[in-house]
Write a protein that holds these residues in place. Structure first.
Motif, short mmCIF file in Angstrom:
data_model
loop_
_atom_site.label_atom_id
_atom_site.label_comp_id
_atom_site.label_asym_id
_atom_site.label_seq_id
_atom_site.Cartn_x
_atom_site.Cartn_y
_atom_site.Cartn_z
N VAL A 15 0.86 -1.18 0.00
CA VAL A 15 0.00 0.00 0.00
C VAL A 15 0.89 1.23 0.00
CG1 VAL A 15 -1.75 1.30 1.26
CG2 VAL A 15 -1.80 -1.19 1.29
N PHE A 16 0.77 2.03 -1.04
CA PHE A 16 1.51 3.28 -1.10
C PHE A 16 0.53 4.40 -0.81
CE2 PHE A 16 3.90 0.44 -3.89
CZ PHE A 16 5.15 0.57 -3.34
N THR A 43 -5.39 -0.91 7.64
CA THR A 43 -6.06 -2.00 6.94
C THR A 43 -7.23 -1.52 6.09
OG1 THR A 43 -7.40 -2.48 8.89
CG2 THR A 43 -5.38 -3.76 8.62
N HIS A 44 -7.87 -0.40 6.44
CA HIS A 44 -9.00 0.04 5.62
C HIS A 44 -8.54 0.60 4.27
CE1 HIS A 44 -7.99 3.71 7.88
NE2 HIS A 44 -8.56 4.40 6.94
N GLU A 92 -18.34 5.57 -0.31
CA GLU A 92 -17.86 6.67 -1.14
C GLU A 92 -16.36 6.80 -0.94
OE1 GLU A 92 -18.42 11.49 -1.79
OE2 GLU A 92 -19.69 10.45 -0.35
N GLY A 93 -15.64 6.95 -2.04
CA GLY A 93 -14.18 7.05 -1.97
C GLY A 93 -13.46 5.75 -2.27
N ASP A 94 -14.22 4.65 -2.45
CA ASP A 94 -13.59 3.39 -2.86
C ASP A 94 -13.21 3.48 -4.33
OD1 ASP A 94 -13.71 1.95 -0.49
OD2 ASP A 94 -15.62 0.98 -0.97
N VAL A 126 -11.88 -3.59 -4.76
CA VAL A 126 -11.88 -2.15 -4.48
C VAL A 126 -10.87 -1.85 -3.38
CG1 VAL A 126 -14.32 -1.87 -5.12
CG2 VAL A 126 -13.72 -2.30 -2.75
N ARG A 127 -10.51 -0.57 -3.29
CA ARG A 127 -9.69 -0.10 -2.17
C ARG A 127 -10.14 1.31 -1.82
NH1 ARG A 127 -3.81 1.67 -4.65
NH2 ARG A 127 -4.67 2.88 -6.35
N TYR A 128 -10.12 1.61 -0.55
CA TYR A 128 -10.50 2.94 -0.10
C TYR A 128 -9.33 3.87 -0.37
CZ TYR A 128 -12.22 6.64 2.96
OH TYR A 128 -12.66 7.84 3.46
#
Length: 142
Positions: A15-16, A43-44, A92-94, A126-128
């Motif tokens: 994760v960057f 983790t989120h 929202e934001g994913d 998906v990723r937040y």
């Protein structure tokens, strides 16, 4: 001398995160773990898988914005409260990384909508990523 580790040699997931634009005031390291300005829970931000089943004629329960024109990807812009998408954890934001093994990181908005509307079962990765979502909102009108 520190050597950079090649990207492929990192243990997954990697994760960057963007650098702080306004970092919090300095606090001694031993006091940071319980301080509200220092959240070490990342983790989120990790990629996750969401599975949705869509009966014929049903709505998805979420909206998307962005696409190839924004150069930042496709993002979830709205999730209908109490929908299957909401219960599955979309927010929202994913950033939508893929849908049914189709890469969504460099896809036209219209093509992304077509894939989502025609699928009966949706397997999304998906990723937040609120930082790029905000930048994407400033660049597009979708």
């Amino acid at each position: 001398m520190d050597q950079k580790i090649p990207y492929d040699d990192y243990q997954l997931p990697v994760v960057f995160l963007p650098s702080y634009e306004s970092p919090p005031a300095w606090i001694p390291p031993q006091e940071r773990i319980h301080h509200p300005d220092y959240n070490n829970e990342l983790t989120h931000f990790l990629p996750r898988t969401v599975v949705l089943k869509k009966p014929p004629g049903a709505q998805l329960g979420f909206n998307i914005r962005g696409g190839k024109a924004s150069q930042l990807g496709i993002f979830i812009s709205k999730v209908v409260p109490d929908s299957d998408a909401h219960r599955a954890g979309l927010q929202e934001g994913d950033q939508v990384l893929s849908v049914n093994d189709v890469d969504f990181q460099d896809i036209e908005h219209s093509r992304a909508v077509e894939i989502l509307k025609t699928a009966r079962e949706i397997l999304m990765k998906v990723r937040y990523f609120p930082y790029n979502y905000q930048r994407q909102k400033e660049r597009t009108v979708h």
